[in-house]
Design a protein around this motif. Structure first.
Motif, PDB file in Angstrom:
ATOM      1  N   ARG A  46       0.921  -1.147  -0.042  1.00  0.00           N
ATOM      2  CA  ARG A  46      -0.120   0.060  -0.177  1.00  0.00           C
ATOM      3  C   ARG A  46       0.961   1.333   0.036  1.00  0.00           C
ATOM      4  NH1 ARG A  46      -2.482   3.027   3.569  1.00  0.00           N
ATOM      5  NH2 ARG A  46      -1.850   1.937   5.301  1.00  0.00           N
ATOM      6  N   TYR A  47       0.608   2.153  -0.694  1.00  0.00           N
ATOM      7  CA  TYR A  47       1.299   3.492  -0.889  1.00  0.00           C
ATOM      8  C   TYR A  47       1.791   3.918   0.202  1.00  0.00           C
ATOM      9  CZ  TYR A  47       2.763   8.216  -2.371  1.00  0.00           C
ATOM     10  OH  TYR A  47       3.774   9.182  -2.698  1.00  0.00           O
ATOM     11  N   SER A  48       3.195   4.290   0.263  1.00  0.00           N
ATOM     12  CA  SER A  48       3.841   4.941   1.395  1.00  0.00           C
ATOM     13  C   SER A  48       3.372   4.748   2.669  1.00  0.00           C
ATOM     14  CB  SER A  48       3.464   6.512   0.931  1.00  0.00           C
ATOM     15  OG  SER A  48       4.231   7.409   1.969  1.00  0.00           O
ATOM     16  N   SER A  49       3.389   3.455   3.027  1.00  0.00           N
ATOM     17  CA  SER A  49       2.874   2.912   4.339  1.00  0.00           C
ATOM     18  C   SER A  49       3.903   1.706   4.824  1.00  0.00           C
ATOM     19  CB  SER A  49       1.829   2.402   4.116  1.00  0.00           C
ATOM     20  OG  SER A  49       1.668   1.133   3.460  1.00  0.00           O
ATOM     21  N   SER A  50       3.513   1.270   5.820  1.00  0.00           N
ATOM     22  CA  SER A  50       4.419  -0.235   6.190  1.00  0.00           C
ATOM     23  C   SER A  50       3.498  -1.293   6.078  1.00  0.00           C
ATOM     24  CB  SER A  50       4.423  -0.046   7.948  1.00  0.00           C
ATOM     25  OG  SER A  50       5.269   1.154   8.077  1.00  0.00           O
ATOM     26  N   ASP A  51       2.484  -1.232   5.223  1.00  0.00           N
ATOM     27  CA  ASP A  51       1.817  -2.488   4.943  1.00  0.00           C
ATOM     28  C   ASP A  51       1.882  -3.199   3.582  1.00  0.00           C
ATOM     29  OD1 ASP A  51       0.397  -1.678   7.217  1.00  0.00           O
ATOM     30  OD2 ASP A  51      -1.230  -0.329   6.009  1.00  0.00           O
ATOM     31  N   TRP A  52       2.590  -4.256   3.645  1.00  0.00           N
ATOM     32  CA  TRP A  52       2.935  -4.980   2.520  1.00  0.00           C
ATOM     33  C   TRP A  52       2.838  -6.593   2.758  1.00  0.00           C
ATOM     34  CZ3 TRP A  52       6.763  -1.696   4.336  1.00  0.00           C
ATOM     35  CH2 TRP A  52       7.744  -2.446   5.017  1.00  0.00           C
ATOM     36  N   ILE A  53       2.778  -7.362   1.662  1.00  0.00           N
ATOM     37  CA  ILE A  53       2.614  -8.744   1.839  1.00  0.00           C
ATOM     38  C   ILE A  53       3.991  -9.372   1.693  1.00  0.00           C
ATOM     39  CG2 ILE A  53       0.082  -9.043   1.684  1.00  0.00           C
ATOM     40  CD1 ILE A  53       0.647 -10.084  -1.017  1.00  0.00           C
ATOM     41  N   THR A  54       4.606 -10.336   2.111  1.00  0.00           N
ATOM     42  CA  THR A  54       5.606 -10.867   2.088  1.00  0.00           C
ATOM     43  C   THR A  54       5.618 -12.380   1.278  1.00  0.00           C
ATOM     44  OG1 THR A  54       5.958 -11.839   4.347  1.00  0.00           O
ATOM     45  CG2 THR A  54       7.050  -9.728   3.850  1.00  0.00           C
ATOM     46  N   GLN A  55       4.479 -12.847   1.453  1.00  0.00           N
ATOM     47  CA  GLN A  55       4.080 -13.998   0.563  1.00  0.00           C
ATOM     48  C   GLN A  55       2.859 -14.221   0.192  1.00  0.00           C
ATOM     49  OE1 GLN A  55       5.069 -17.753   2.893  1.00  0.00           O
ATOM     50  NE2 GLN A  55       6.716 -18.486   1.261  1.00  0.00           N
ATOM     51  N   TYR A  56       2.660 -15.099  -0.714  1.00  0.00           N
ATOM     52  CA  TYR A  56       1.037 -14.873  -0.958  1.00  0.00           C
ATOM     53  C   TYR A  56       0.926 -16.349  -2.245  1.00  0.00           C
ATOM     54  CZ  TYR A  56       2.435 -12.571  -5.584  1.00  0.00           C
ATOM     55  OH  TYR A  56       2.811 -12.585  -6.787  1.00  0.00           O
ATOM     56  N   ILE A 114      -5.103 -19.925 -17.665  1.00  0.00           N
ATOM     57  CA  ILE A 114      -6.379 -19.550 -18.365  1.00  0.00           C
ATOM     58  C   ILE A 114      -7.656 -19.228 -17.434  1.00  0.00           C
ATOM     59  CG2 ILE A 114      -8.153 -19.971 -20.252  1.00  0.00           C
ATOM     60  CD1 ILE A 114      -5.805 -21.437 -21.912  1.00  0.00           C
ATOM     61  N   ALA A 115      -8.003 -18.294 -16.968  1.00  0.00           N
ATOM     62  CA  ALA A 115      -8.978 -18.210 -16.062  1.00  0.00           C
ATOM     63  C   ALA A 115      -9.736 -16.653 -16.072  1.00  0.00           C
ATOM     64  CB  ALA A 115      -8.538 -18.005 -14.637  1.00  0.00           C
ATOM     65  N   ARG A 116     -10.956 -16.614 -15.524  1.00  0.00           N
ATOM     66  CA  ARG A 116     -11.741 -15.339 -15.387  1.00  0.00           C
ATOM     67  C   ARG A 116     -11.386 -14.801 -14.225  1.00  0.00           C
ATOM     68  NH1 ARG A 116     -18.154 -14.192 -16.469  1.00  0.00           N
ATOM     69  NH2 ARG A 116     -18.163 -12.132 -15.246  1.00  0.00           N
ATOM     70  N   TYR A 117     -11.312 -15.437 -13.135  1.00  0.00           N
ATOM     71  CA  TYR A 117     -11.307 -14.806 -11.932  1.00  0.00           C
ATOM     72  C   TYR A 117      -9.750 -15.272 -11.306  1.00  0.00           C
ATOM     73  CZ  TYR A 117     -16.363 -14.389 -11.870  1.00  0.00           C
ATOM     74  OH  TYR A 117     -17.719 -14.147 -12.262  1.00  0.00           O
ATOM     75  N   ILE A 118      -9.141 -14.386 -10.507  1.00  0.00           N
ATOM     76  CA  ILE A 118      -8.003 -14.504  -9.555  1.00  0.00           C
ATOM     77  C   ILE A 118      -8.280 -14.303  -8.277  1.00  0.00           C
ATOM     78  CG2 ILE A 118      -6.250 -14.736 -11.652  1.00  0.00           C
ATOM     79  CD1 ILE A 118      -5.212 -12.303 -10.173  1.00  0.00           C
ATOM     80  N   ARG A 119      -7.525 -15.019  -7.350  1.00  0.00           N
ATOM     81  CA  ARG A 119      -7.754 -14.636  -5.888  1.00  0.00           C
ATOM     82  C   ARG A 119      -6.285 -14.669  -5.344  1.00  0.00           C
ATOM     83  NH1 ARG A 119     -12.241 -17.378  -1.992  1.00  0.00           N
ATOM     84  NH2 ARG A 119     -14.006 -16.041  -2.849  1.00  0.00           N
ATOM     85  N   ILE A 120      -5.448 -13.574  -4.846  1.00  0.00           N
ATOM     86  CA  ILE A 120      -4.445 -13.369  -4.136  1.00  0.00           C
ATOM     87  C   ILE A 120      -4.695 -13.520  -2.674  1.00  0.00           C
ATOM     88  CG2 ILE A 120      -2.518 -11.975  -3.651  1.00  0.00           C
ATOM     89  CD1 ILE A 120      -2.872 -12.675  -6.647  1.00  0.00           C
ATOM     90  N   VAL A 121      -4.131 -14.559  -1.997  1.00  0.00           N
ATOM     91  CA  VAL A 121      -4.445 -14.965  -0.728  1.00  0.00           C
ATOM     92  C   VAL A 121      -3.142 -14.773  -0.025  1.00  0.00           C
ATOM     93  CG1 VAL A 121      -4.873 -16.896   0.996  1.00  0.00           C
ATOM     94  CG2 VAL A 121      -5.847 -17.014  -1.372  1.00  0.00           C
ATOM     95  N   PRO A 122      -2.910 -13.641   0.891  1.00  0.00           N
ATOM     96  CA  PRO A 122      -1.728 -13.539   1.687  1.00  0.00           C
ATOM     97  C   PRO A 122      -1.568 -14.344   2.788  1.00  0.00           C
ATOM     98  CG  PRO A 122      -3.299 -11.420   1.620  1.00  0.00           C
ATOM     99  CD  PRO A 122      -3.965 -12.667   1.071  1.00  0.00           C
ATOM    100  N   LEU A 123       0.014 -14.855   2.693  1.00  0.00           N
ATOM    101  CA  LEU A 123       0.320 -15.734   3.812  1.00  0.00           C
ATOM    102  C   LEU A 123       1.006 -15.131   4.838  1.00  0.00           C
ATOM    103  CD1 LEU A 123       1.424 -18.785   1.149  1.00  0.00           C
ATOM    104  CD2 LEU A 123      -0.706 -18.635   2.225  1.00  0.00           C
ATOM    105  N   ASP A 124       1.708 -14.177   4.406  1.00  0.00           N
ATOM    106  CA  ASP A 124       2.507 -13.636   5.292  1.00  0.00           C
ATOM    107  C   ASP A 124       2.843 -11.999   5.112  1.00  0.00           C
ATOM    108  OD1 ASP A 124       4.067 -13.166   7.715  1.00  0.00           O
ATOM    109  OD2 ASP A 124       5.731 -14.429   7.114  1.00  0.00           O
ATOM    110  N   TRP A 125       3.144 -11.049   5.752  1.00  0.00           N
ATOM    111  CA  TRP A 125       3.160  -9.826   5.822  1.00  0.00           C
ATOM    112  C   TRP A 125       4.314  -8.962   6.707  1.00  0.00           C
ATOM    113  CZ3 TRP A 125      -1.031 -12.797   7.038  1.00  0.00           C
ATOM    114  CH2 TRP A 125      -1.428 -12.687   8.301  1.00  0.00           C
TER     115      TRP A 125
END
Length: 1328
Positions: free
Chosen positions: A103-113, A155-166
């Motif tokens: 997330r822009y200019s923050s301490s929020d990001w995911i390290t694995q997904y 090949i897909a219409r939908y994707i999901r990103i599932v955070p594992l660590d942050w």
């Protein structure tokens, strides 16, 4: 900043008939290439959804790469493992890469997904890579972009990103971009009844080449995808069986029967997951490529035909109604197909345009019907709790499950009113139900059903219980349902737990079973109601922990099979295991051969001639084969046998112009080729005996007879000649019976003639067929003999290079060892460190080095970070002796072994990269910027292929071909005083100064002495003086101090072995030009006596060994050494005994003259007792007689420079019947890995069986059973002695005297004619 990491296309797919496609880039695909368009940035907010959002400013619509809208990205209300971000592309897309930001200019990001994908927003599938559910590395700050190129397109219409660590100092924050392109395909839905035929225009289709491709998805594990057949018996069928893909193909059969041409190949697994799978079948004649989801399987069909003949049609979705009756039981396909292409015809397009007519049964539609199932995925810490109908008197639960684990908890529920509980488990592959009844006293009801239910397939469980009745049904099989009528009161509870317990219940004593369930479930019914899992997911019903709803993330870790060489793969949910029993290979993936590479390698392990298993290509595709290794003094011969009898008759059949003799070997042609290619020389004997049967029709005619060699090539030369020369041996040597012809048989005589000789052009060997032509005339006859293939030398084993400067190295092509790599070599050095070899990739590498004088290191990186394995030796490795290094790395583990030190093993991570990708050249002897290796490297093999170090060293400065100094490592194998002699390729043992011969100087040289026979060895040759230098050298002991200018001896060393049944006798006598003598006698009592007369005393000094009868027919060993006055005597395995000459005795043996064996025939005065013992003389066996450096028996039996010193009275017959067994027993058969008597049936090989030689354990077996058959053996001895009592010579190895044997073991040794060979070869210990 954009960071590009490697999740890119890493697999190299090799289409060996049609094309070669190589995808190896780890960098991002450039935007100019196809299918790399950003797909997310243009989507509206409505295309985004998420598990939750912190506020509207953190909504998922703001999660676009490099955008700053809202709060600068998406963040959920809670940062836990149940959060996800979902994107709907509006239609199916082909996805090639994914990129993330925090997330822009923050301490929020995911390290694995993880990334999930779907066509419908339901039934999600996780992205797989390297055989695992892939976890993508994420970001390290909020603004850097980390992009991953997908290893394979999705090949897909939908994707999901599932955070594992942050980030631990912030929370989940995400912006994403997905790259790809549009995708469109016609879809056909098959309802399980409809069949779509494609009818041929000409009613018949005869094809040499076929290309059939399609995609399918289904929830069914069985169903025919397509089928075609012909009236001649040809057919092609592709179908699902147990969710695996099976291709059945028959290109036609001959008169042997329909089964001959049938070919069936199985691939894939878990194909009933209702996700798209792509298939391509490419056929060119009998060569097939079967590709399923990027995994290519190459095979060749059975039979002899190349064309596929089909009649009328090929049907998609099932069998035609006109099909064979036997195939009516096959289910039709139920599911969806798209992009069906048959030999360039777009079947889906033709169907959509109504150019094809589907069957009248069922409905064909052009949109995919999705199933209504909702799977739920459990891991080791999961549980799912759902409510039931409480206080009912009928307990009912049913569900489908799939798992690889043999054990796990499926369901647990407590009855109301403390009536007990029900637990349903999978236990060792069975479903077990445990009902704890607690009405009056504690009681338990146990029932179980099914077997092997942990096979990864869906299995249905139905359990019903009511008062005094319960029934368990598996897979709807009512006939095998298990019932019980035990006393039981049922009242249902409020909660049902599936797959495990909440944490607070783990300590409960209600559960009998502690294993959590790992796997998937669907169609869960509780009390006859289907559980709404979407309501559970949304928190409206029940509760759960660590489960994933609407996804089944099952992986088949055995497909593709990482177990090599036929190893059996078994698996649990997290890992797989290879069982290598009976394969001839070992290791975590059955990669390493347990056999040596050649007979040469066995020789240098100290092995003697025998049958051995060898594996010429080590870990390569060729299997082990059994050969005979003949270890001669200077060469090692490898022999491979076949089944053609010698002197096989051909002829007498005028109906056939040609007679074909087929040779079936005990190995495949590829295995024999591996032996011949590495050998220095090979030969095969051929013989053609003829009577009115011409051979090559020389000088100018077409040959009547030829032979077929390697690669099925015909050859028109014969033994003793060479390629391109249509001659026989006599034509080369110009001594044919008729000089007008170049073969004896070509003269066409009515008498028998023969042409024979060796075929020695090894590139043409072995002989696989002999075709005989001129045997159809009256009176024509021929006899063919073909010997075994014999090869000597192993160029690979001694292929070496010497590195003389630290900057020198050899380079080879890039090492290909993506998922399985083994490296083995020998090295010797006096340097304390240096790099053996190194190969680099972008970040991957593999390296072996000598880190210090006692440490060898094996290091590599496959993308999970560097790994190093170090073996530390307790002794110095820079001792200029050969040391062996074996390193292996596979998807399971890595290992390193040096010499016989303990194997160091490092397990591979359960998840992560598994492919080793290297791009640079392979450097041997050095690495960039590091100290190179100084010394020798030999026999470098990588994945079974020997690198030709010598050839490359010839053209490389600072590196020399070959290496000297083999005796420093292998000289220990030269036994009994044999001298190690250096050779360019190895070493040999010089046995000339010993009483032994053989490759290691361990074969006793002995003889049988008949009554009255004797041998004299003169210490001086005729015509030489007493000062003769050679005599002085031979007579002196090995100690240089005893080599005095005269021939008086202060020291003697005498050793020999003997066996006899007659006493008294003279075994050995040494005379002199004075009155000095030495004698070894057997007294009338059978006791041994040693006599010394050196002067100074009136009577000889006698040593009597009274505790043992030596005339018992058993072998005995005598060792006598004298130094001055001290004498040491060792008899057999008894401890040495010391004696001392009288003080009055001289200590010099003056002027020795001759050595006698068996009898003393000497002029002058002889000791009176010795004179008596001389008649009738020694009868029995003497072996390995050695006096100082003189071996008189060997000089008599082997032509040497010393043979002129020998005089023999009578006929000397060589025999080892006097050889004494070793006093130290060899390694037992149970622990010797090379022992073949019991192991020969355990290892597979192709071809004809080879008959074993003499059973080397016969002596041991005989000793065990001798008590039972003692009487029979005694009778046999009597008959044998009776038969030989009038013989002039004794030509067997058999010892006499079993009647005086002191034990059953002795009787066996006296009477078993194989015993002498047994004690020589098997070296068993005998206590006598």
């Amino acid at each position: 900043m954009v960071v590009v990491t490697r999740a890119g296309c890493r697999a190299a797919l090799f289409l060996w008939i049609f094309s070669s496609i190589s995808c190896r880039a780890r960098t991002a695909l450039s935007a100019s290439q196809k299918c790399d368009e950003p797909l997310v940035s243009t989507l509206p907010h409505s295309s985004f959804s998420s598990s939750s959002s912190m506020t509207s400013s953190y909504a998922p619509g703001y999660a676009k790469l490099n955008k700053r809208g809202g709060a600068g990205g998406w963040s959920p209300s809670d940062s836990d493992h149940y959060q996800w971000l979902q994107v709907d592309f509006g239609s199916r897309k082909q996805l090639s890469a994914v990129a993330t930001q925090g997330r822009y200019s923050s301490s929020d990001w995911i390290t694995q997904y993880r990334m999930l994908y779907s066509d419908t927003g339901r039934n999600w599938k996780p992205y797989h890579q390297d055989g695992n559910i892939w976890a993508f590395p994420g970001n390290t700050n909020s603004d850097s972009v980390v992009r991953h190129d997908l290893q394979h397109p999705v090949i897909a219409r939908y994707i999901r990103i599932v955070p594992l660590d942050w980030n631990g100092e912030g929370q989940i924050g995400l912006r994403i971009e997905v790259y790809g392109c549009s995708y469109w395909a016609d879809v056909i839905n098959f309802d399980g009844h409809v069949v779509l035929p494609y009818r041929f225009r000409n009613k018949k289709m005869k094809t040499l080449k076929d290309v059939i491709s399609l995609k399918f998805k289904t929830s069914e594990s069985e169903g025919v995808i397509f089928h075609g057949e012909g009236q001649q018996g040809d057919y092609i069928t592709l179908e699902l069986k147990k969710a695996k893909l099976v291709l059945n193909l028959n290109l036609g059969s001959n008169q042997l029967g329909s089964i001959y041409g049938h070919t069936s190949v199985m691939t894939g697994s878990l194909l009933d997951d209702h996700h798209w799978h792509s298939i391509m079948i490419e056929r060119h004649g009998r060569n097939i490529n079967l590709t399923l989801d990027r995994h290519i399987q190459h095979f060749r069909t059975n039979g002899e035909f190349d064309y596929l003949d089909l009649d009328y049609e090929i049907t998609f979705g099932g069998m035609p109604f006109s099909g064979k009756p036997s195939s009516n039981s096959r289910k039709n396909f139920k599911g969806c197909m798209e992009s069906i292409n048959y030999n360039g015809n777009n079947i889906t397009d033709l169907a959509k345009r109504k150019k094809l007519e589907p069957s009248n049964v069922g409905n064909l539609s052009f949109s995919c019907v999705e199933p209504h199932t909702v799977p739920v995925f459990f891991n080791a810490t999961s549980y799912l709790e759902v409510p039931g109908r409480p206080s009912q008197d009928l307990f009912s639960v049913s569900f489908l499950f799939r798992t690889w684990n043999p054990n796990g908890l499926l369901v647990f529920s407590n009855f109301a009113d403390d009536l007990g509980n029900v637990e349903i488990d999978i236990n060792e592959g069975k479903v077990s139900v445990h009902i704890n009844v607690t009405q009056v006293k504690k009681n338990r009801i146990d029932i179980s059903s099914g077997s092997g239910l942990n096979d990864g397939q869906w299995h249905e469980v139905r359990f019903l219980a009511k008062e005094n009745f319960a029934v368990l049904t598996i897979d709807g099989d009512e006939a095998s349902a298990v019932r019980t009528n035990s006393p039981l009161q049922v009242k249902t509870g409020e909660k049902y737990f599936f797959g495990g317990f909440p944490i607070q219940m783990n300590d409960s004593d209600h559960s009998l079973f502690q294993h959590s369930f790992q796997g998937c479930m669907q169609f869960i019914h509780v009390d006859d109601q289907l559980v709404d899992l979407h309501a559970v997911e949304q928190g409206q019903l029940g509760s759960f922990a660590n489960v994933t709803i609407d996804m089944c993330a099952i992986i088949d870790r055995c497909v593709p099979n990482h177990c090599e060489h036929g190893g059996k793969c078994t698996q649990t949910w997290d890992s797989f295991k290879c069982t290598c029993d009976g394969t001839g290979y070992s290791g975590a993936t059955c990669h390493n051969s347990i056999h040596e590479l050649s007979c040469e390698a066995y020789k240098h392990l100290g092995k003697t001639s025998n049958y051995y298993w060898i594996d010429p290509d080590g870990s390569g595709a060729l299997g082990p084969l059994k050969v005979y290794c003949n270890m001669t003094e200077d060469k090692v011969w490898t022999t491979v046998y076949h089944d053609l009898q010698m002197q096989t008759s051909v002829g007498g059949n005028s109906l056939e112009k040609l007679s074909v003799l087929q040779l079936n070997y005990s190995a495949t042609m590829d295995q024999i080729s591996a032996i011949t290619s590495s050998a220095e020389y090979c030969e095969q004997f051929v013989s053609y005996s003829c009577k009115m049967s011409r051979l090559l029709n020389t000088p100018e005619g077409n040959p009547y007879t030829w032979w077929v060699g390697k690669a099925n090539e015909k050859h028109y030369y014969w033994g003793g000649s060479g390629p391109g020369i249509q001659k026989c041996a006599c034509g080369i040597e110009r001594n044919c019976t008729d000089p007008k012809y170049y073969c004896n048989c070509d003269a066409d005589y009515k008498q028998w003639r023969k042409d024979a000789g060796m075929l020695s052009y090894k590139e043409h060997l072995p002989v696989s067929q002999v075709v005989v032509g001129d045997v159809d005339r009256p009176g024509s006859e021929a006899k063919i003999s073909v010997g075994p293939v014999r090869c000597q030398g192993d160029r690979n084993y001694w292929n070496a290079a010497s590195f003389v400067t630290s900057s020198s190295y050899l380079h080879f092509s890039t090492f290909q060892g993506e998922t399985s790599a083994d490296i083995s070599f020998y090295f010797k050095t006096s340097a304390s460190d240096g790099v053996f070899l190194e190969n680099l990739g972008n970040t991957d590498f593999i390296k072996l080095e000598l880190k210090s004088a006692t440490e060898v290191s094996f290091s590599f990186d496959v993308g999970n970070g560097p790994v190093e394995i170090v073996v530390r030796s307790p002794s110095q490795l820079n001792d200029d002796q050969w040391h062996r290094v074996n390193a292996e790395r596979n998807v399971k583990q890595a290992s390193l072994q040096v010499d016989q030190l303990p194997l160091e093993v490092r397990k591979a991570p359960t998840e992560g990269h598994t492919r080793l990708e290297l791009y640079s050249q392979l450097y041997v002897g050095a690495a960039g910027g590091q100290r190179g290796f100084l010394g020798c490297i030999r026999s470098l093999r990588m994945n079974g292929v020997t690198l030709d170090l010598e050839e490359r060293a010839k053209v490389t400065p600072g590196v020399k071909p070959g290496c000297s100094g083999h005796c420093t490592s292998y000289g220990m194998y030269c036994a009994n005083g044999g001298k190690c002699v250096e050779k360019y390729n190895g070493y040999s043992c010089d046995c000339s100064r010993t009483a032994y011969d053989g490759p290691f100087c361990i074969k006793d040289v002995g003889a049988f002495f008949e009554e009255g026979m004797w041998l004299r060895y003169n210490f001086h040759s005729p015509g030489t003086s007493v000062k003769d230098l050679v005599s002085r050298t031979l007579l002196s002991s090995t100690d240089p101090e005893t080599t005095a200018p005269d021939l008086n001896l202060n020291k003697e060393a005498l050793s020999f072995s003997f066996s006899t049944t007659k006493s008294p006798c003279v075994l050995l006598y040494i005379s002199s030009y004075t009155q000095d003598f030495m004698a070894v006698l057997v007294k009338p009592s059978g006791n041994l006596q040693i006599r010394y007369s050196l002067g100074g005393t009136k009577e000889p000094y006698n040593i009597d060994v009274d505790h043992r009868n030596m005339a018992n027919g058993q072998p005995h060993t005598v060792n006598i050494t004298r130094s001055g006055r001290d004498i040491v005597l060792q008899l057999d395995h008894y401890p040495p005994t010391s004696y001392s000459l009288p003080t009055a005795s001289d200590i010099q043996f003056n002027s020795p003259k001759a050595l006698f064996l068996g009898k003393v025939i000497e002029i002058g005065k002889i000791d009176q007792d010795i004179y008596k013992y001389n008649t009738p003389g020694f009868t029995g066996c003497l072996s390995r007689v050695q006096f100082n450096q003189i071996a008189p028996l060997k000089a008599a039996l082997r032509p040497t420079n010393a043979s002129s010193h020998v005089h023999i009275q009578g006929e000397l017959v060589e025999s080892n019947c006097g050889a004494s067994p070793l006093t130290i027993p060899p390694m037992s058969a149970a622990t010797d890995p090379w022992h073949l008597d019991s192991a020969s049936a355990d290892f597979p090989y192709n071809g004809q069986a080879i008959g074993d030689g003499v059973n080397r354990n016969s002596a041991i077996i005989g000793g065990v059973i001798a008590v039972v058959i003692f009487t029979i053996l005694c009778t046999l001895v009597f008959l044998i002695r009776y038969m030989f009592r009038h013989k002039g010579t004794y030509h067997t190895n058999e010892a006499k005297g079993a009647e005086s044997a002191e034990s059953a073991d002795a009787a066996i040794m006296n009477n078993d004619p194989n015993f002498t060979e047994t004690i020589d070869e098997s070296k068993k210990e005998w206590l006598i």
